[in-house]
Design an enzyme around this catalytic site. Sequence first.
Site, short mmCIF file in Angstrom:
data_model
loop_
_atom_site.label_atom_id
_atom_site.label_comp_id
_atom_site.label_asym_id
_atom_site.label_seq_id
_atom_site.Cartn_x
_atom_site.Cartn_y
_atom_site.Cartn_z
N SER A 1 -50.72 -25.33 40.69
CA SER A 1 -50.38 -25.48 42.11
C SER A 1 -49.08 -24.80 42.50
O SER A 1 -48.72 -24.80 43.68
CB SER A 1 -50.31 -26.97 42.48
OG SER A 1 -51.59 -27.56 42.38
N GLU B 1 0.79 -1.22 0.00
CA GLU B 1 0.00 0.00 0.00
C GLU B 1 0.83 1.28 0.00
O GLU B 1 0.39 2.29 -0.54
CB GLU B 1 -0.92 0.01 1.22
CG GLU B 1 -1.95 -1.12 1.25
CD GLU B 1 -2.92 -1.03 0.10
OE1 GLU B 1 -3.27 0.10 -0.32
OE2 GLU B 1 -3.33 -2.10 -0.41
#
Length: 839
Positions: A484, A86
Site C-alpha cells: 500500500s 637514525e
Amino acid sequence: MRIFKRILLAILALGLVGILVIAGFYWAVKDDLPSVADIRDVRLQTPMQVYAKSGELISQFGEMRRIPLTLDEMPQQMIDAILATEDNRFYEHFGIDPIGVARAFFGLVTTGEIQGGGSTITMQLARNVYLSFEQRFIRKVKEAFITLRIEQELSKDEILELYLNKIAFGQRAYGVGAAAQVYYGKPLKDLTLAQIATIAGLPKAPSTLNPISNPARSKERRRVVLLRMLDEKKISREQFEEAANAPVTARYHGAQIAMSAPYLAEMVRQEMVDRFGEDEAYNGGYRVYTTVNAHMQIAAQQAVMNNLHLYDERHGYRGPVAWLWGKPKDGKKPQQQPATLALTSENQAWQPQQINDYLANQPVIGMTVPAVVTKLGEDSAQLIIKGGEQAALSFANVRWAREYLNEDRQGAAPQTIADVLQAGQHILVRKTDNGWRLAQVPEPSSALVSLNPKDGAVDAIVGGYSFALSQYNRAVQAERQVGSNIKPFLYSAAFDNGFTLASLVNDAPINQWNPGTGVAWRPKNSPDVYEGPMRLRKALAKSKNVVSVRLIRAVGVDTVAEHLQKFGLSPDAIPHNESLSLGSMSMTPMQVARGYAVLANGGHLVNPYFIERVENSDGEVIYEAQPAVACASCADDPSRVTQAPQVISEQNAFLVKQAMNSAVWGGGSWAHKTGWNGTAWRIQRSKPLINNVGRNIAGKTGTTNDVKDTWFSGFTTGIVTSVWVGFDNVERQLGHSSMHPDLDRDEQPISGGEAGAKTALPAWIDFMAEATAYTENNGFDVPPGVSSVRIDLDTGKLSKNNDYSSRFEYFLIGTEPKEFAESNSAPVVFDDEEDGSIF
C-alpha cells in the site's frame, strides 16, 4: 721531483677515472632519477576519510594509515629521538655518509653482496620514496644520486618533515602521526617519552621490533633509543630511567571513528572508486564530507536495530548459540547451529580464563554481545561477558523468551530463569536501559532511508541490521513489493483525473471472473472489512484495497502507470495491470523515499545524493554538490539555484498530503461514535515526535498480501523517511505473534499478524522522534488554487451544518461540490459494475 710528478699524475688519473665512473653511473641511471618537480612534490599516500556533514569521522579506506603533521606539530622529543637513533649528524652532512658508503663497498668486495650502509635520513627517504629495498649495487648508486638531488632541492627541515611523515612504522602505519594513533590511540603530542622512544625505534625493523607482536624486543630497542638520546644530552638520567623501566603499553587501535555508518561508508567508497580509480581513491588523501546528520544517523541505526529485536522477541527464543559444558536440559538441543561446540573431556565447568579466551574469539554482531552463563540463581543468571565483565542477567530481562516454534507460533511463557538458561551456555545479550537483556541476532532484515525533501540530501541511511553480518545494502539494492505504499501515487493520479478528497467510492467486495484463467480475482481489504461508500480522504487513510482497485479502473491502468513515472519510477518497472493498485510493483526504500519527497516538497522531483563535497589532501574543494532544489520561486532567479523539475502540481501534492495526514490523525467524532483511526494512528502516542512537529505529519503503511514485505513511509515538511522490514529470503513470511501472558503493554505493545503498521512503523516513529529535532518542520500550508468548504461527511456534498456530521474539506478551485446535502438526497458514489463486479 719525478716521483712527485708521477704521484700527481696518478692522482689526477684516478680522479679522472673516478669522474668518468661517476659520469658513467649517472648516465646509466639518469632516466630513472626523479625530476626536480617530482622531488618538490612528493605525495604522501594518505587514506580516504569519510565524514558526516558536521565533521565526525565515519570511516577510513586505504592500505596506509597516515596522519600528516608539520614539523612544528611534532614534539621535540620525537625529533630528538629519531635524529639520535637514525642520523645524529643530519644537520651537518650533505646527505651521504662516507663511512656508511665505504662500509657498503667493503661488504660488496668481500662478500659479493650489499651488507648495509646508506643509513642517513636523506638516503632512507630516497629509498623509501623512489626505490625498492632490494640489496643491489645499482640501487645504491641510484640512491646516492637521488640523495644528492634531494639535498639540493629541499631544506633540511623539509627533508626531516617528509621523512617523519613517510617512513613505515609497522601495522600499516606510515609517519609518526599515524604510529601514535595505531599503537597508543592518541595524538602524537600526548605521548610519553617511553612511547616516543618505542616509535622512534621502529624504522630499523618495523616487524621484528613491533611492540604489539614482540614486546620484549621492542623494549630492548626502546632502551637503545633512550641511551642514544642520553648520549646526545637530549634527556636527563632521571628521564632515561623512568622511560626505560616503563611498561609496554602499545596495543592496536583502529582509526578514530567518531560515528560508525558502514552502509553509507561503502556507498561513498564505491562512488569514489568509480570517479578516481581504486589506487587514487584509497591513497589520494581525499576527505569526503557526506550529507548525513550524525545525530540522525545514530538514531536511524538504533531505531532499526531496536525494532528488529522487538520483532524477534515477540516471535520467540531460538536457543543458545552453543553449550560449552553441561548437558542440554531435557535433551533439548540449540535451536541455532552452534558456532563452536567445545565440550571439555571431563565435561566440567570452565574456569574464568578459559571462558574469556573463548569469548575473545566470538564476534559482536550489531547490538548483540557474546556471553557465557556460569551460574543460575532463583531469579537471575550469572554471566561472563566478552571483555571480562561479570554481570547478572535478571529474569525480567529473560521472561520474553518463549520457545520459537515457527513464524506463527510461540511456546509457553517461561516461569523461571531455568526454563530458558543453563550454566555452560554460550548466549547473546544486549545492553538496555534496564541492564543486560537476553538477545539473539534478528532473523529478518530492515532498511531505512531519510531524505531532505527540499534537495534530496540523504540525512540518514541504514542498509541492514549489521554490516558485519551482511554487506548487502537493502536501502538501495533491495527491490521489494511496496504494498500500500504505492497508494499515494495512485491517489495523485486520481486527483489529476477528476476525483477529489470528498469523492465517494464504494468500499465493497470485488469478484471479477477471468474467463481466460477460469479463476475469479477477489482483492480483499486488510482487515477483511467493508464499509460501503467512502470518501477518498478516509479510504487512503484506512488503506482500503478495493477502493484503490476501483480508482485504477476509473482512471485507467495506462494513465496511472504513466503518472507514476513522474515520481522517478522507471516505466519498465511499472506493471500494467490492476494489481498495481495493491502494490505489486517492486521498489527500493530509496526509490520510495524519493517518490514521497515529491509529495512533501510540493511536487518537485529531487535527486537523492549523499556526498556534499570532496577535499583533496591540501584541503582544496575539488567537488561540491549542486543539487536541484524544490523551490517554486527559484524560476524567477535561475542563476541563484537550479530548480528541481515540477512533476505534479503543488495543489495535487497538497491534496494527497491531506489524506496521508488523516492516516495519522483519523477523523469523525469519538464523542458521537463516528470517530475512526487511520492505519498510522500509533504515531499519536509518540509525545517527542508530536512535540517537535505537532499535527504536521503525513504517512502511509504498506503490507504485501502474504506479509513478506512491510513498510511505513512518511514525512513532515523537513524530512521524508521510508522504512522496510522483511526477510532477505523472499519466500519467508513475517508471520504472527500471540500475546505474551506475563508481559505488560509497555513490554509488548504489538501482537497478532505482522503488518506495516506493526512491524515497520515503530522504527519510523523512534527515528523521527529524534530526527525531527534537527530539521526545519513547518505547517502544511494551503497553496494558491486550493479552496476550503464545509462538506457533509456522509455524502461529500456541501453542508449547512456546523457539527460532527460535517468538516471543512480542501478542493482544487472549481472542483468543489455544487449541491447541498439534503436529508432525502442520495450520495453520488463511484462504482464499476462492469466486468462482473459485485457491490
